[in-house]
Design a protein around this motif. Structure first.
Motif, PDB file in Angstrom:
ATOM      1  N   VAL A   1       0.697  -1.125  -0.025  1.00  0.00           N
ATOM      2  CA  VAL A   1       0.036   0.046  -0.277  1.00  0.00           C
ATOM      3  C   VAL A   1       0.736   1.269   0.205  1.00  0.00           C
ATOM      4  N   VAL A   2       1.622   1.324   1.000  1.00  0.00           N
ATOM      5  CA  VAL A   2       2.447   2.725   1.021  1.00  0.00           C
ATOM      6  C   VAL A   2       3.565   2.729  -0.103  1.00  0.00           C
ATOM      7  N   THR A   3       3.941   1.740  -0.453  1.00  0.00           N
ATOM      8  CA  THR A   3       4.912   1.870  -1.860  1.00  0.00           C
ATOM      9  C   THR A   3       4.008   1.811  -3.315  1.00  0.00           C
ATOM     10  N   GLY A   4       2.948   1.906  -3.272  1.00  0.00           N
ATOM     11  CA  GLY A   4       2.245   1.685  -4.485  1.00  0.00           C
ATOM     12  C   GLY A   4       1.783   3.064  -5.037  1.00  0.00           C
ATOM     13  N   THR A   5       0.781   3.363  -5.787  1.00  0.00           N
ATOM     14  CA  THR A   5       0.616   4.317  -6.659  1.00  0.00           C
ATOM     15  C   THR A   5      -0.561   5.248  -6.146  1.00  0.00           C
ATOM     16  N   ASP A   6      -1.293   4.734  -5.135  1.00  0.00           N
ATOM     17  CA  ASP A   6      -2.436   5.517  -4.784  1.00  0.00           C
ATOM     18  C   ASP A   6      -2.013   6.656  -3.741  1.00  0.00           C
ATOM     19  N   GLY A   7      -0.982   7.158  -3.666  1.00  0.00           N
ATOM     20  CA  GLY A   7      -0.565   8.305  -2.945  1.00  0.00           C
ATOM     21  C   GLY A   7      -0.819   8.273  -1.443  1.00  0.00           C
ATOM     22  N   TYR A   8      -0.698   7.254  -0.879  1.00  0.00           N
ATOM     23  CA  TYR A   8      -0.650   7.170   0.654  1.00  0.00           C
ATOM     24  C   TYR A   8       0.445   7.749   1.329  1.00  0.00           C
ATOM     25  N   ARG A   9       0.488   8.598   2.341  1.00  0.00           N
ATOM     26  CA  ARG A   9       1.318   9.236   3.236  1.00  0.00           C
ATOM     27  C   ARG A   9       1.462   8.392   4.543  1.00  0.00           C
ATOM     28  N   VAL A  10       2.382   8.447   5.069  1.00  0.00           N
ATOM     29  CA  VAL A  10       2.705   7.761   6.440  1.00  0.00           C
ATOM     30  C   VAL A  10       3.571   8.896   7.180  1.00  0.00           C
ATOM     31  N   ALA A  11       2.771   9.183   8.199  1.00  0.00           N
ATOM     32  CA  ALA A  11       3.492  10.179   9.455  1.00  0.00           C
ATOM     33  C   ALA A  11       3.574   9.391  10.799  1.00  0.00           C
TER      34      ALA A  11
ATOM     35  N   GLY B   1       3.706   6.426  17.701  1.00  0.00           N
ATOM     36  CA  GLY B   1       2.520   6.216  17.039  1.00  0.00           C
ATOM     37  C   GLY B   1       2.569   6.677  15.411  1.00  0.00           C
ATOM     38  N   PHE B   2       1.695   5.967  14.547  1.00  0.00           N
ATOM     39  CA  PHE B   2       1.784   6.227  13.200  1.00  0.00           C
ATOM     40  C   PHE B   2       0.248   6.370  12.505  1.00  0.00           C
ATOM     41  N   VAL B   3       0.370   7.194  11.355  1.00  0.00           N
ATOM     42  CA  VAL B   3      -0.907   7.028  10.616  1.00  0.00           C
ATOM     43  C   VAL B   3      -0.641   6.865   9.273  1.00  0.00           C
ATOM     44  N   VAL B   4      -1.406   6.238   8.486  1.00  0.00           N
ATOM     45  CA  VAL B   4      -1.425   6.108   6.988  1.00  0.00           C
ATOM     46  C   VAL B   4      -2.638   6.603   6.359  1.00  0.00           C
ATOM     47  N   TYR B   5      -2.330   7.683   5.525  1.00  0.00           N
ATOM     48  CA  TYR B   5      -3.514   8.141   5.123  1.00  0.00           C
ATOM     49  C   TYR B   5      -3.605   8.430   3.529  1.00  0.00           C
ATOM     50  N   GLN B   6      -4.571   8.649   2.884  1.00  0.00           N
ATOM     51  CA  GLN B   6      -4.562   9.497   1.566  1.00  0.00           C
ATOM     52  C   GLN B   6      -5.291  10.647   1.393  1.00  0.00           C
ATOM     53  N   THR B   7      -5.165  11.539   0.414  1.00  0.00           N
ATOM     54  CA  THR B   7      -6.375  12.619   0.478  1.00  0.00           C
ATOM     55  C   THR B   7      -6.856  12.198  -0.939  1.00  0.00           C
ATOM     56  N   ILE B   8      -8.241  12.465  -1.079  1.00  0.00           N
ATOM     57  CA  ILE B   8      -9.316  12.294  -2.114  1.00  0.00           C
ATOM     58  C   ILE B   8     -10.060  13.493  -2.448  1.00  0.00           C
ATOM     59  N   ASP B   9      -9.960  13.802  -3.672  1.00  0.00           N
ATOM     60  CA  ASP B   9     -10.444  15.204  -4.296  1.00  0.00           C
ATOM     61  C   ASP B   9     -11.778  15.075  -4.082  1.00  0.00           C
ATOM     62  N   ALA B  10     -12.410  15.839  -3.471  1.00  0.00           N
ATOM     63  CA  ALA B  10     -13.869  16.056  -3.250  1.00  0.00           C
ATOM     64  C   ALA B  10     -14.651  17.073  -4.019  1.00  0.00           C
ATOM     65  N   ARG B  11     -13.735  17.767  -4.802  1.00  0.00           N
ATOM     66  CA  ARG B  11     -14.284  18.855  -5.598  1.00  0.00           C
ATOM     67  C   ARG B  11     -15.124  18.550  -6.928  1.00  0.00           C
ATOM     68  N   ASP B  12     -16.000  19.173  -7.177  1.00  0.00           N
ATOM     69  CA  ASP B  12     -17.049  18.979  -8.247  1.00  0.00           C
ATOM     70  C   ASP B  12     -17.092  20.338  -9.044  1.00  0.00           C
ATOM     71  N   ARG B  13     -18.110  20.285 -10.037  1.00  0.00           N
ATOM     72  CA  ARG B  13     -18.531  21.735 -10.716  1.00  0.00           C
ATOM     73  C   ARG B  13     -19.213  22.383  -9.811  1.00  0.00           C
ATOM     74  N   GLN B  14     -20.124  21.868  -8.818  1.00  0.00           N
ATOM     75  CA  GLN B  14     -20.957  22.772  -8.202  1.00  0.00           C
ATOM     76  C   GLN B  14     -20.196  23.199  -7.068  1.00  0.00           C
ATOM     77  N   ALA B  15     -19.081  22.502  -6.434  1.00  0.00           N
ATOM     78  CA  ALA B  15     -18.239  23.124  -5.550  1.00  0.00           C
ATOM     79  C   ALA B  15     -16.652  23.034  -5.607  1.00  0.00           C
ATOM     80  N   PRO B  16     -16.207  23.941  -6.589  1.00  0.00           N
ATOM     81  CA  PRO B  16     -14.819  23.845  -6.918  1.00  0.00           C
ATOM     82  C   PRO B  16     -13.921  24.302  -5.916  1.00  0.00           C
ATOM     83  N   GLU B  17     -14.582  24.808  -4.890  1.00  0.00           N
ATOM     84  CA  GLU B  17     -13.595  25.369  -3.553  1.00  0.00           C
ATOM     85  C   GLU B  17     -13.468  24.283  -2.620  1.00  0.00           C
TER      86      GLU B  17
END
Length: 406
Positions: free
Chosen positions: A199-209, A219-235
């Motif tokens: 997972v962490v060495t793959g191409t899905d953009g996971y970060r490890v802190a 302690g540690f956390v593994v996470y990824q960020t998912i783009d939630a923007r769309d045409r109605q809410a570009p911000e």
């Protein structure tokens, strides 16, 4: 109708069996590169498959050996069932039943007291003696509203590590955790390549802190960020999605949440599979910023050796009860057991409660109540006064939680 036979998987047959498992779960067979990463986590040992008359695998039941923390803190040998599937054109022919029977008999013969799995469907595994023993929740924290209380999570520092550093450092860090919570799984060496490194060495953009406190990394956390923007809410900000999060101390836990909730351009921090009693809202000035999105079954448990499993865990302060256990697959477990703070023994005394091994397995780690299962007909009450005693004996202060996928 073609015949099939069930036998242990031989060395060199693992990839064909993994391809079969992926297909049966409607996934894609791993590429050569993906298989190279998965292979160390998929040894032939612990695998049984159904083969057709041409020697092609059409069903798979796989497990790896782990240790699971039971109430009281003892770590008990457990078979982590990490892959069960039947090819779509071979279903409804008794293959699953035959494989599960062989697997259970093998575990009993090897003296493994517990088996555990994450069920793809909740209706399947009860008939093989498994019960839902831990539950978890999904959470979503509204990032703009999530202001932490003064001083929360300021006792350490958080830093990113590269994928290579994560592969090197996180396993040793995880092994530092005491794992006193019932349901906690010690991750063996062969777990990491297929379930973490990939997972962490793959191409899905996971970060490890990693969080560091006064005594070093804790302690540690593994996470990824998912783009939630769309045409109605570009911000709209991204969703920060937690995949793996463990902390050895309350300070490290709070520090990691402080970090997650400080990431800019994020609209929400979300995570599935969190402990039911994780007090995230208590960190915040506005507890309504935390939303529970789901509560679902997590780890399903199966007592393979009932007396050994019952003797391994601790019990609350209450008078003993006599349980009569019924086990269709492993009849050596059938019988009555007197269970109390001073120990567990077989007995010929009259039973207070009668239940099957799946029901006992669901209660074993401390989640749920005998009284509730009696109301639903899953436990037969022969002595009304025993219900409260049984609940006091088995229930645990902390909600059982696994926190490891396999």
């Amino acid at each position: 109708m073609s015949e099939f036979s069930v036998r242990a998987v031989a060395e060199g047959e693992q990839r064909a069996c993994l391809d079969l498992l992926s297909e049966s779960l409607h996934g894609k067979a791993p590429t050569d590169e993906a298989w190279a990463k998965m292979a160390p986590s998929w040894p032939a040992a612990g695998k049984f498959a159904a083969f057709d008359e041409h020697g092609t695998p059409v069903g798979i039941a796989s497990s790896i050996d782990v240790e699971l923390t039971v109430p009281g803190g003892q770590k008990l040998a457990t078979a982590a069932v990490d892959g069960v599937g039947v090819r779509a054109d071979w279903t409804r022919r008794g293959i699953l039943t035959a494989m599960m029977a062989v697997q259970l008999e093998d575990l009993a013969a090897r003296g493994v007291p517990l088996a555990a799995l994450h069920a793809s469907e909740a209706v399947i595994y009860g008939r093989f003696g498994y019960g839902a023993a831990t539950f978890c929740k999904g959470v979503s924290v509204e990032r703009p509203r999530a202001r932490l209380r003064d001083g929360v999570g300021r006792d350490g520092v958080v830093r990113f590590v590269t994928p290579a550093e994560a592969v090197e450092r996180v396993p040793a860090l995880y092994n530092r955790f005491e794992g006193t919570r019932p349901g906690f799984v010690a991750r063996p060496v062969n777990w990491w390549p297929g379930f973490f490194d990939r997972v962490v060495t793959g191409t899905d953009g996971y970060r490890v802190a990693i969080h560091s406190g006064p005594d070093g990394d804790d302690g540690f956390v593994v996470y990824q960020t998912i783009d939630a923007r769309d045409r109605q809410a570009p911000e709209r900000g991204a969703i920060l999605d937690i995949r793996d999060f463990h902390a050895a101390t309350p300070q490290a836990w709070a520090g990691l949440w402080r970090f997650l909730l400080s990431v800019d351009l994020v609209s929400a921090v979300a995570g599935r599979g969190r402990p039911l009693d994780e007090p995230i809202a208590e960190l915040l000035t506005d507890p309504r910023a935390v939303n529970t999105t789901e509560v679902i079954d997590d780890l399903w448990l199966r007592l393979i050796d009932v007396p050994a499993a019952l003797r391994a865990r601790a019990y609350g302060a209450a008078g003993p009860v006599v349980l009569e256990v019924l086990d269709q697959q492993l009849p050596d477990n059938n019988g009555r057991y007197v269970v109390g703070p001073d120990g567990v023994e077989r007995t010929t005394a009259e039973a207070d409660l009668r239940l099957d091994v799946a029901t006992l397995s669901s209660l074993y780690l401390g989640h749920g109540l005998f009284g509730d299962l009696a109301l639903s007909g899953r436990a037969e009450v022969l002595n009304e006064s025993a219900v409260a005693r049984a609940d006091a004996l088995f229930h645990t202060a902390r909600s059982p939680w696994c926190g490891t996928f396999f």
